[in-house]
Design a protein around this motif. Sequence first.
Motif, PDB file in Angstrom:
ATOM      1  N   MET A  16       0.834  -1.204   0.000  1.00 41.39           N
ATOM      2  CA  MET A  16       0.000   0.000   0.000  1.00 41.39           C
ATOM      3  C   MET A  16       0.870   1.255   0.000  1.00 41.39           C
ATOM      4  N   ALA A  17       1.934   1.263   0.795  1.00 43.87           N
ATOM      5  CA  ALA A  17       2.835   2.419   0.847  1.00 43.87           C
ATOM      6  C   ALA A  17       3.534   2.612  -0.505  1.00 43.87           C
ATOM      7  N   ILE A  18       3.967   1.531  -1.090  1.00 39.84           N
ATOM      8  CA  ILE A  18       4.621   1.619  -2.407  1.00 39.84           C
ATOM      9  C   ILE A  18       3.647   2.177  -3.438  1.00 39.84           C
ATOM     10  N   LYS A  51       9.805   7.277 -10.006  1.00 42.54           N
ATOM     11  CA  LYS A  51      10.110   7.332 -11.440  1.00 42.54           C
ATOM     12  C   LYS A  51      11.359   8.158 -11.705  1.00 42.54           C
ATOM     13  N   SER A  52      11.663   9.082 -10.820  1.00 44.92           N
ATOM     14  CA  SER A  52      12.880   9.906 -10.963  1.00 44.92           C
ATOM     15  C   SER A  52      14.123   9.179 -10.464  1.00 44.92           C
ATOM     16  N   TYR A  53      13.943   7.995  -9.889  1.00 46.56           N
ATOM     17  CA  TYR A  53      15.062   7.225  -9.323  1.00 46.56           C
ATOM     18  C   TYR A  53      15.018   5.786  -9.843  1.00 46.56           C
ATOM     19  N   PRO A  54      15.307   5.586 -11.128  1.00 48.18           N
ATOM     20  CA  PRO A  54      15.195   4.248 -11.716  1.00 48.18           C
ATOM     21  C   PRO A  54      16.186   3.231 -11.131  1.00 48.18           C
ATOM     22  N   ASN A  55      17.203   3.703 -10.419  1.00 52.65           N
ATOM     23  CA  ASN A  55      18.179   2.792  -9.813  1.00 52.65           C
ATOM     24  C   ASN A  55      17.637   2.138  -8.539  1.00 52.65           C
ATOM     25  N   ILE A  56      16.501   2.636  -8.032  1.00 52.51           N
ATOM     26  CA  ILE A  56      15.932   2.080  -6.797  1.00 52.51           C
ATOM     27  C   ILE A  56      14.904   1.015  -7.147  1.00 52.51           C
ATOM     28  N   HIS A  57      15.153  -0.187  -6.648  1.00 52.98           N
ATOM     29  CA  HIS A  57      14.256  -1.323  -6.852  1.00 52.98           C
ATOM     30  C   HIS A  57      13.250  -1.353  -5.705  1.00 52.98           C
ATOM     31  N   LEU A  58      11.945  -1.359  -6.036  1.00 51.27           N
ATOM     32  CA  LEU A  58      10.891  -1.378  -5.022  1.00 51.27           C
ATOM     33  C   LEU A  58      10.502  -2.824  -4.709  1.00 51.27           C
ATOM     34  N   VAL A  59      10.510  -3.162  -3.418  1.00 46.36           N
ATOM     35  CA  VAL A  59      10.231  -4.531  -2.977  1.00 46.36           C
ATOM     36  C   VAL A  59       9.137  -4.496  -1.915  1.00 46.36           C
ATOM     37  N   GLU A  60       8.091  -5.289  -2.118  1.00 48.20           N
ATOM     38  CA  GLU A  60       7.000  -5.356  -1.152  1.00 48.20           C
ATOM     39  C   GLU A  60       7.408  -6.150   0.082  1.00 48.20           C
ATOM     40  N   LEU A  63      21.297  -2.046   7.420  1.00 45.89           N
ATOM     41  CA  LEU A  63      21.269  -2.266   5.978  1.00 45.89           C
ATOM     42  C   LEU A  63      21.530  -0.970   5.207  1.00 45.89           C
ATOM     43  N   ALA A  64      22.765  -0.723   4.880  1.00 45.84           N
ATOM     44  CA  ALA A  64      23.127   0.441   4.069  1.00 45.84           C
ATOM     45  C   ALA A  64      22.627   0.226   2.647  1.00 45.84           C
ATOM     46  N   GLY A  65      22.177   1.286   2.015  1.00 48.14           N
ATOM     47  CA  GLY A  65      21.696   1.199   0.637  1.00 48.14           C
ATOM     48  C   GLY A  65      20.259   0.742   0.523  1.00 48.14           C
ATOM     49  N   VAL A  66      19.612   0.494   1.667  1.00 48.66           N
ATOM     50  CA  VAL A  66      18.222   0.035   1.672  1.00 48.66           C
ATOM     51  C   VAL A  66      17.386   1.062   2.432  1.00 48.66           C
ATOM     52  N   GLY A  67      16.278   1.435   1.827  1.00 54.83           N
ATOM     53  CA  GLY A  67      15.367   2.372   2.468  1.00 54.83           C
ATOM     54  C   GLY A  67      14.003   1.759   2.655  1.00 54.83           C
ATOM     55  N   THR A  68      13.132   2.505   3.291  1.00 63.10           N
ATOM     56  CA  THR A  68      11.745   2.097   3.431  1.00 63.10           C
ATOM     57  C   THR A  68      10.864   3.329   3.373  1.00 63.10           C
ATOM     58  N   ILE A  69       9.575   3.093   3.242  1.00 61.49           N
ATOM     59  CA  ILE A  69       8.576   4.147   3.228  1.00 61.49           C
ATOM     60  C   ILE A  69       7.728   3.956   4.475  1.00 61.49           C
TER      61      ILE A  69
END
Length: 177
Positions: A103-105, A113-122, A138-144
């Motif tokens: 839902m957040a994604i 869309k402005s960050y195509p290098n970021i892979h979205l994972v549910e 976890l460096a390089g990993v974010g969340t919403i």
Amino acid sequence: IAIQGYKGAFHQEAAEQYFGNDICLHECETFEGLVGSIKEGIANLGVMAVENSLVGCILPNFVLLRESGLNVIGEVYLRISQNLMALPNQSIFDLHKVESHAMAIAQCKPFFKSYPNIHLVESVDTALSAKLIAQKRLAGVGTIGSTLAASMYGLEVLAPSIETNKVNFTRFLVISP
């Protein structure tokens, strides 16, 4: 108070808005678990999302409530502001993956869309993702998720309010045996 999700989730914010900050939370991974914990007497009450201004009614939750025999005793409307967060001292350009609840994604997809290098994972839960990023460093990993989750788990908000609709509200019901 039973909530779907983990400490730092929007369900916690809704519960605290209704009951105040001095509550004991029972974390449930699923809505079925939330209802079950009330029916089994593990929790006295629960707070359950049933509608979002972006996606409409969460019909399975209404069915679950109807079939549970539980009672609705109150409701909470919560403004949902989705924030991109990660470990401190990182920038959005350091991220290669963002894990969060579906839902957040969905509420934030155009931002990425402005960050195509970021892979979205549910993942199972926004707050659980924040907790795991902090615990596992976890460096390089974010969340919403919520600013509450960011502060609880020591994460830094890299981009605030990234949801597409800035009038994004979720309706929660307070349920009781």
